[in-house]
Design a protein around this motif. Structure first.
Motif, PDB file in Angstrom:
ATOM      1  N   THR B  30      13.180  35.378  13.344  1.00 47.88           N
ATOM      2  CA  THR B  30      14.400  35.084  13.915  1.00 47.88           C
ATOM      3  C   THR B  30      14.076  34.294  14.920  1.00 47.88           C
ATOM      4  O   THR B  30      13.257  34.359  16.117  1.00 47.88           O
ATOM      5  CB  THR B  30      15.525  35.787  14.026  1.00 47.88           C
ATOM      6  N   THR B  31      15.414  33.810  15.454  1.00 45.44           N
ATOM      7  CA  THR B  31      15.315  32.413  16.350  1.00 45.44           C
ATOM      8  C   THR B  31      15.166  33.582  17.864  1.00 45.44           C
ATOM      9  O   THR B  31      14.318  33.164  18.875  1.00 45.44           O
ATOM     10  CB  THR B  31      16.665  31.426  16.418  1.00 45.44           C
ATOM     11  N   LEU B  32      16.386  34.040  17.851  1.00 45.29           N
ATOM     12  CA  LEU B  32      17.198  35.286  19.097  1.00 45.29           C
ATOM     13  C   LEU B  32      16.477  36.565  19.033  1.00 45.29           C
ATOM     14  O   LEU B  32      16.332  36.641  17.763  1.00 45.29           O
ATOM     15  CB  LEU B  32      18.230  34.494  19.399  1.00 45.29           C
ATOM     16  N   PRO B  33      16.361  37.046  19.769  1.00 43.27           N
ATOM     17  CA  PRO B  33      15.565  38.275  20.277  1.00 43.27           C
ATOM     18  C   PRO B  33      17.236  39.555  19.371  1.00 43.27           C
ATOM     19  O   PRO B  33      16.565  40.304  19.100  1.00 43.27           O
ATOM     20  CB  PRO B  33      15.755  38.387  21.934  1.00 43.27           C
ATOM     21  N   TRP B  34      17.737  39.164  20.337  1.00 43.94           N
ATOM     22  CA  TRP B  34      18.811  40.542  19.567  1.00 43.94           C
ATOM     23  C   TRP B  34      19.114  40.387  17.584  1.00 43.94           C
ATOM     24  O   TRP B  34      18.895  40.914  16.893  1.00 43.94           O
ATOM     25  CB  TRP B  34      20.538  40.033  19.453  1.00 43.94           C
ATOM     26  N   LEU B  35      18.751  39.181  17.156  1.00 42.35           N
ATOM     27  CA  LEU B  35      18.994  38.898  15.571  1.00 42.35           C
ATOM     28  C   LEU B  35      17.116  39.779  15.151  1.00 42.35           C
ATOM     29  O   LEU B  35      17.012  40.428  13.898  1.00 42.35           O
ATOM     30  CB  LEU B  35      18.260  37.579  15.371  1.00 42.35           C
ATOM     31  N   GLY B  36      16.670  39.531  15.730  1.00 42.83           N
ATOM     32  CA  GLY B  36      14.953  40.002  16.002  1.00 42.83           C
ATOM     33  C   GLY B  36      14.887  41.624  16.139  1.00 42.83           C
ATOM     34  O   GLY B  36      14.352  42.320  15.074  1.00 42.83           O
ATOM     35  N   ASP B  37      16.213  42.299  16.607  1.00 43.41           N
ATOM     36  CA  ASP B  37      16.494  43.799  16.958  1.00 43.41           C
ATOM     37  C   ASP B  37      16.797  44.461  15.804  1.00 43.41           C
ATOM     38  O   ASP B  37      16.759  44.874  15.445  1.00 43.41           O
ATOM     39  CB  ASP B  37      17.101  43.935  18.198  1.00 43.41           C
ATOM     40  N   ILE B  38      18.242  43.680  15.616  1.00 45.14           N
ATOM     41  CA  ILE B  38      18.781  43.710  13.824  1.00 45.14           C
ATOM     42  C   ILE B  38      18.702  43.874  12.571  1.00 45.14           C
ATOM     43  O   ILE B  38      18.023  44.823  11.808  1.00 45.14           O
ATOM     44  CB  ILE B  38      19.997  43.183  13.900  1.00 45.14           C
ATOM     45  N   PRO B  58      18.981  30.619  25.265  1.00 51.31           N
ATOM     46  CA  PRO B  58      18.090  29.677  24.502  1.00 51.31           C
ATOM     47  C   PRO B  58      18.903  28.206  23.382  1.00 51.31           C
ATOM     48  O   PRO B  58      18.468  28.188  22.266  1.00 51.31           O
ATOM     49  CB  PRO B  58      19.510  30.638  23.484  1.00 51.31           C
ATOM     50  N   HIS B  59      19.016  27.400  24.080  1.00 49.98           N
ATOM     51  CA  HIS B  59      19.838  25.941  23.890  1.00 49.98           C
ATOM     52  C   HIS B  59      18.332  25.506  24.390  1.00 49.98           C
ATOM     53  O   HIS B  59      17.921  24.178  22.998  1.00 49.98           O
ATOM     54  CB  HIS B  59      20.758  25.625  25.320  1.00 49.98           C
ATOM     55  N   HIS B  60      17.681  25.627  24.975  1.00 53.13           N
ATOM     56  CA  HIS B  60      16.093  24.769  24.893  1.00 53.13           C
ATOM     57  C   HIS B  60      14.953  25.020  25.408  1.00 53.13           C
ATOM     58  O   HIS B  60      14.306  27.122  25.540  1.00 53.13           O
ATOM     59  CB  HIS B  60      16.097  23.976  26.511  1.00 53.13           C
ATOM     60  N   ILE B  61      14.463  26.089  23.695  1.00 49.80           N
ATOM     61  CA  ILE B  61      13.116  26.222  23.517  1.00 49.80           C
ATOM     62  C   ILE B  61      12.540  25.515  22.896  1.00 49.80           C
ATOM     63  O   ILE B  61      12.854  24.361  22.243  1.00 49.80           O
ATOM     64  CB  ILE B  61      13.210  27.356  22.776  1.00 49.80           C
ATOM     65  N   SER B  62      11.075  25.238  23.506  1.00 47.49           N
ATOM     66  CA  SER B  62      10.277  24.643  22.636  1.00 47.49           C
ATOM     67  C   SER B  62       9.086  25.343  22.044  1.00 47.49           C
ATOM     68  O   SER B  62       8.127  25.976  23.208  1.00 47.49           O
ATOM     69  CB  SER B  62       8.997  23.189  23.291  1.00 47.49           C
ATOM     70  N   PRO B  63       9.136  25.904  20.470  1.00 44.53           N
ATOM     71  CA  PRO B  63       7.809  26.848  20.125  1.00 44.53           C
ATOM     72  C   PRO B  63       6.386  26.002  19.842  1.00 44.53           C
ATOM     73  O   PRO B  63       6.591  25.273  19.556  1.00 44.53           O
ATOM     74  CB  PRO B  63       8.481  26.750  18.666  1.00 44.53           C
ATOM     75  N   THR B  64       5.854  27.294  20.232  1.00 42.13           N
ATOM     76  CA  THR B  64       4.481  27.297  20.575  1.00 42.13           C
ATOM     77  C   THR B  64       3.697  26.899  19.249  1.00 42.13           C
ATOM     78  O   THR B  64       4.238  26.822  17.682  1.00 42.13           O
ATOM     79  CB  THR B  64       3.251  28.032  21.206  1.00 42.13           C
ATOM     80  N   SER B  83      25.580  25.136  16.592  1.00 45.75           N
ATOM     81  CA  SER B  83      25.236  24.358  17.492  1.00 45.75           C
ATOM     82  C   SER B  83      24.137  25.134  18.479  1.00 45.75           C
ATOM     83  O   SER B  83      24.674  24.862  19.671  1.00 45.75           O
ATOM     84  CB  SER B  83      26.102  23.487  17.782  1.00 45.75           C
ATOM     85  N   LEU B  84      24.152  26.577  18.756  1.00 46.24           N
ATOM     86  CA  LEU B  84      23.228  26.932  19.603  1.00 46.24           C
ATOM     87  C   LEU B  84      21.706  26.742  20.175  1.00 46.24           C
ATOM     88  O   LEU B  84      21.779  26.537  20.764  1.00 46.24           O
ATOM     89  CB  LEU B  84      23.335  27.845  19.677  1.00 46.24           C
ATOM     90  N   GLU B  85      21.174  27.004  18.778  1.00 43.52           N
ATOM     91  CA  GLU B  85      19.732  26.583  18.539  1.00 43.52           C
ATOM     92  C   GLU B  85      19.265  24.742  18.497  1.00 43.52           C
ATOM     93  O   GLU B  85      19.521  24.708  16.982  1.00 43.52           O
ATOM     94  CB  GLU B  85      19.281  27.305  17.942  1.00 43.52           C
TER      95      GLU B  85
END
Lengths: 408, 332
Positions: B30-38, B58-64, B83-85
Motif C-alpha cells: 500500500t502507498t499510505l499507512p492508513w491503507l496498510g492499516d485497513i 505523501p506528495h513526495h516519497i522516494s521509495p528505497t 493525484s495524491l501519490e
C-alpha cells in the motif's frame, strides 16, 4: 495598509544581516571562497539533523549547540585545508563539503527512528523573514554584536590575512589560527541567520553588495560604505513592496537589478565610445524584452491538464442498499398515494434491528390502523409478524387516515 | 495413452488449485499507512508493506530499492489515487509487475466511490499544486475509510476468490466499528448505522437528531466535537475532516498550496482569527511549525502538531487512534 508595524521585524533582521554579511562578503570575495556560506549553512543543518537523529526536538537548545558545533568543525576543516591551496583550490573543498554534508543529512533522516523532526530540519534552509519573531531577532542581534566586537578589535589582522596571506605569514602572523577564528565567527553568524532568512537571501546579501562595492571603490572603507548602502536600500525597499508577495525573492531580485545597473554604468564609463556602449546595452536589453514579450503572445493551450488514462475518470459512487430511514420515507410516500405496497413496507420495517426505525414505522401504522392497532412495543424487539398480518388485510379507511402521517 | 491422460488431468487440477488458492500468504503493498492499516484488518494473514511513513508528506516519497522489490513481487497494490501519490505511476512503471498495473486485477484505487470535495470547476495551474480530481485527502472522513475498506475487500476478492466472502464480511465489520466509533454505539444500536451514515452524508444529522430529541444520544467522535469548532490549518488538506465534523475553518496558513504565505495573507489571517475568536491552529507533523508559532504569538492561539495519517504522531498507531488523536488533541 496604513499600519506598517509588520515591516519592523523583517527590516530589523535584514539590517542585522546586512551589517554582518557586508563585512564578511568583502573577505569572502577577496579570498575567492564564494560558496563558503552555503557549505557552512549545510553543515549547520547537518548538526541539527544529527540532534534530531539522537532523538532531540528541532527547537531544543541542544540542537542549536550541535548545529554550532558542526559549523565549527567545518570552520576547522576550511582553515586547516588552506595549506593545500596550491594543489587543490579552496572552492573544490568547499563544494565537496557541501555535497557530503547534504548527503549525510539525507542519510541521517532516513536512519532516524522518528523522522518527524527531521522533516522540519530541511526547512532550516528555507526561512521566511515575514514571519520572524522578535525573540529570533534578538538572538541574531546578540550573535552579530559579539562577532562584531571581535572583528572590530582585530580588523587589521583579519584584513591582512584576507588580502595577502603570504605577506602576513612572512611578517610572522599565525595565519592558521586567525583563519580558524575567521571561519568560526562567520559560522556562528550564519547559524543564527540562515534559519530566519533562508540560504538564498544569505548568499545574495553576502556577495552582491560586495561585488557592487568592488566595482566603484578601491578603498576598504569605500567598498564597505557602498555595500551597506545597497544592502539597507534593498532591504527597506524589498520588504515594503513585498506586502502581497514573497519577501526574500523580491529582495534578491532588487539586488540583482542593482548589480546589472552597476555593471552597465561601469561598462559605459570605461568604453572608448560611451554613447555607443550605452546604445549597445539598451539595445540588448530591449531585444531580450521584445523576445520575452513575443513568447507571452503565444496563446496558452485551453486545457492545461490532460488525462492520459481513461480509468482516471471518477468511478460512480458505490451503490449501497437503501438505508432503513430512506425506506421509511418511500413507504410513507406510497401510503399517501394509496398504494397498499407501502403498508407491507412499513410492516417490514417493524422487524428491523434498529429500535428507532421500528418505533417510527409502528407509530405510523398505529395512525393508519385506527381502532385495530396492533399492541406491540417496538423498544422490546422486532415485531413477530402481527403488523404484516394487518398489512395483508388493512382496516378500511386507512387511505383517509394517511393524510395524518408526518414525514420521517 | 491412458496414463498420459491421467497425468494431464492430475496436472491441470494441481495447476487449478494452486491458481485458485495461493498456498503462500498474499503480498500486499500500500502507498499510505492508513491503507496498510485497513488492508491488515480485511486480510489479517497477508504480508503488508507500506511505502510511505505517516511522518512524511505523501506528495513526495522516494521509495528505497528494498521497497521497490516488494512492489515487483506484490499480488495486490493499493493506492489512494486522485493525484495524491504523484510518484506512484513512475514506481509502477519501474516495478514492471503486470498484475498490479492500473486496470489489472491486483490494482485497487481506495478512493473510488468516495464523494469528492473541492473538485475544481476550471483547471488551471495558477493556484499552486491543485488537484484536478478534487482534494485527495479522503481518509480524514472516517466514513470514507469504510468505502476504502469495501474497495480493498473487492480487490482482495479478485486476487483470492476463494476467500472473497470472508473479505466482504470483514469490510462489513469494519464499517460497523467505524459507525460505532463515529456516532457512539448507543445511537448506532438505536437507529442503525446505515441510516446515520445517510444523514451524515447529506449534512442533516444534527438537524435530524434535534428534531427527534435524540441530540444527547450522539456519542463517539461526533459527540465530543462542539458544533462549528473554529480552526486554522497549515495546508489545505483537511476538507474531509472539516466536512464530517462540521468544523469552521477560519483559514489556512498557506494561502495557496505549496506557496509561502505573504505578509498580507498573514495580516488577514490573524485579523480573521481575532474576529472569529479562533484559538486552535493545527499543523501537520511534516510541516514546519515556525510560522504557526508566530501566528499563535500574535493571536493568543495554541499550536497543535497533528497527524496527517496513521503514524503521523506516536499516539496515532492505527486508523481509529488517528481520529482519537485528532478529536481529543485539536477539535475537541
Amino acid at each position: 495598509m496604513s499600519d506598517l508595524s509588520w515591516m519592523l521585524a523583517p527590516v530589523a533582521v535584514c539590517l542585522i544581516t546586512v551589517a554582518a554579511l557586508s563585512w564578511f562578503g568583502l573577505h569572502v570575495l577577496q579570498r575567492g571562497v564564494i560558496f563558503v556560506d552555503l557549505a557552512l549553512a549545510q553543515m549547520a543543518a547537518l548538526g541539527a539533523t544529527f540532534a534530531v537523529f539522537l532523538g532531540h526536538d528541532p527547537d531544543e537548545p541542544l540542537t542549536l549547540l550541535l548545529s554550532l558545533l558542526f559549523t565549527m568543525l567545518g570552520a576547522i576543516a576550511f582553515a586547516s585545508l588552506r595549506q593545500f591551496e596550491k594543489r587543490v583550490p579552496q572552492e573544490a573543498i568547499i563544494g565537496i563539503s557541501y555535497a557530503v554534508s547534504a548527503a549525510l543529512g539525507v542519510l541521517l533522516i532516513e536512519l532516524a527512528s522518528d523522522p518527524h523532526g527531521a522533516e522540519k530540519v530541511q526547512h532550516l534552509m528555507v526561512g521566511n523573514i515575514v514571519w520572524v519573531q522578535w525573540g529570533e531577532v534578538a538572538t541574531a542581534a546578540a550573535v552579530v554584536a559579539v562577532v562584531g566586537v571581535v572583528h572590530a578589535v582585530f580588523r587589521e589582522r583579519f584584513l591582512s590575512i584576507s588580502m595577502d596571506a603570504a605577506g602576513a605569514t612572512a611578517r610572522g602572523v599565525r595565519v592558521g589560527a586567525w583563519d580558524l577564528l575567521f571561519y568560526m565567527t562567520f559560522g556562528a553568524v550564519l547559524t543564527s541567520i540562515v534559519s530566519i532568512v533562508g540560504v538564498l537571501l544569505v548568499f545574495s546579501f553576502l556577495i552582491i553588495p560586495s561585488v557592487v562595492g568592488r566595482l566603484f571603490a578601491k578603498s576598504i572603507g569605500g567598498r564597505l560604505a557602498i555595500s551597506y548602502g545597497l544592502g539597507i536600500l534593498a532591504s527597506v525597499l524589498g520588504v515594503s513592496v513585498s506586502y502581497e508577495h514573497s519577501t526574500g525573492p523580491i529582495i534578491v531580485a532588487i539586488l540583482g537589478l542593482a548589480l546589472v545597473t552597476a555593471l552597465s554604468v561601469v561598462s559605459v564609463r570605461q568604453a572608448a565610445s560611451p554613447v555607443r556602449q550605452f546604445g549597445k546595452i539598451v539595445g540588448t536589453g530591449g531585444l531580450v524584452l521584445a523576445v520575452l514579450w513575443g513568447f507571452a503572445q503565444v496563446p496558452v493551450a485551453a486545457h492545461a491538464h490532460e488525462h492520459a488514462q481513461a480509468d482516471d475518470v471518477a468511478a460512480p459512487a458505490a451503490t449501497t442498499d437503501a438505508d432503513p430511514l430512506s425506506q421509511l420515507a418511500s413507504a410513507v410516500a406510497m401510503v399517501r398515494k394509496g398504494d397498499p405496497a407501502g403498508l407491507s413496507a412499513l410492516a417490514a420495517l417493524t422487524q428491523v434491528d434498529a429500535p428507532f426505525i421500528r418505533m417510527e414505522a409502528h407509530d405510523r401504522l398505529t395512525v393508519l390502523a385506527g381502532d385495530e392497532a396492533v399492541a406491540y412495543d417496538p423498544m422490546k424487539g422486532p415485531d413477530t409478524g402481527a403488523w404484516a398480518v394487518w398489512a395483508a388485510a388493512p382496516t378500511p379507511g386507512w387511505q383517509d387516515r394517511a393524510a395524518g402521517l408526518v414525514d420521517p | 495413452m491412458k496414463l498420459r491422460n491421467l497425468f494431464l488431468i492430475l496436472f491441470t487440477s494441481l495447476l487449478a488449485t494452486t491458481l485458485s488458492t495461493p498456498a503462500y500468504a498474499l503480498d500486499i503493498v500500500t502507498t499510505l499507512p492508513w491503507l496498510g492499516d485497513i488492508a491488515g484488518r480485511i486480510a489479517p494473514d497477508a504480508n503488508i508493506t507500506v511505502l510511505a511513513r505517516g511522518t512524511e508528506d505523501p506528495h513526495h516519497i522516494s521509495p528505497t530499492p528494498a521497497l521497490m522489490a516488494k512492489v515487483t513481487q506484490a499480488d495486490l497494490y493499493i493506492e489512494n489515487g486522485m493525484s495524491l501519490e504523484l510518484w506512484s505511476e513512475r514506481l509502477l512503471d519501474g516495478a514492471g509487475n503486470a498484475k498490479i498495473r492500473p486496470g489489472a486485477v491486483g490494482y485497487v484505487r481506495a478512493s473510488d466511490g468516495v464523494p469528492r470535495l473541492e473538485v475544481p470547476a476550471v483547471l488551471t495551474r495558477a493556484n499552486g499544486d491543485l488537484h484536478p480530481d478534487g482534494n485527495p485527502h479522503v481518509w480524514l472522513d472516517p466514513l470514507n475509510g469504510a468505502v476504502a475498506a469495501d474497495n480493498i475487500a473487492a480487490g482482495l476478492g479478485r486476487v483470492d476468490p476463494v476467500n472473497a466472502a470472508a473479505y466482504t464480511q470483514r469490510a462489513r465489520d469494519f464499517r460497523a466499528q467505524i459507525d460505532q466509533a463515529l456516532f457512539g454505539s448507543d445511537l448506532v444500536g438505536f437507529m442503525g448505522g446505515a441510516s446515520l451514515e445517510k444523514l451524515a452524508r447529506s449534512g442533516r444529522l444534527r438537524e435530524f437528531l434535534q428534531s427527534k430529541g435524540l441530540e444527547s444520544r450522539l456519542g463517539g467522535w461526533l459527540g465530543r466535537v462542539p458544533v462549528g469548532k473554529k480552526v486554522v490549518f497549515y495546508h489545505q488538506s483537511w476538507a474531509y475532516l472539516v466536512d464530517r465534523f462540521g468544523l469552521t475553518q477560519v483559514g489556512t496558513i498557506e494561502d495557496r498550496p505549496g506557496v509561502s504565505p505573504s505578509a498580507s495573507h498573514k495580516d488577514q489571517l490573524s485579523a480573521a482569527m481575532k474576529v472569529a475568536g479562533c484559538t486552535t491552529i493545527g499543523v501537520t507533523s511534516y510541516y514546519s511549525d515556525r510560522i504557526a508559532k508566530a501566528l499563535a504569538a500574535e493571536t493568543g492561539a495554541t499550536v497543535y502538531t497533528i497527524p496527517g495519517d496513521v503514524g503521523g504522531v506516536p499516539e496515532a498507531t492505527d486508523y481509529f487512534k488517528l481520529f482519537d488523536t485528532l478529536v481529543d488533541g485539536v477539535i475537541k
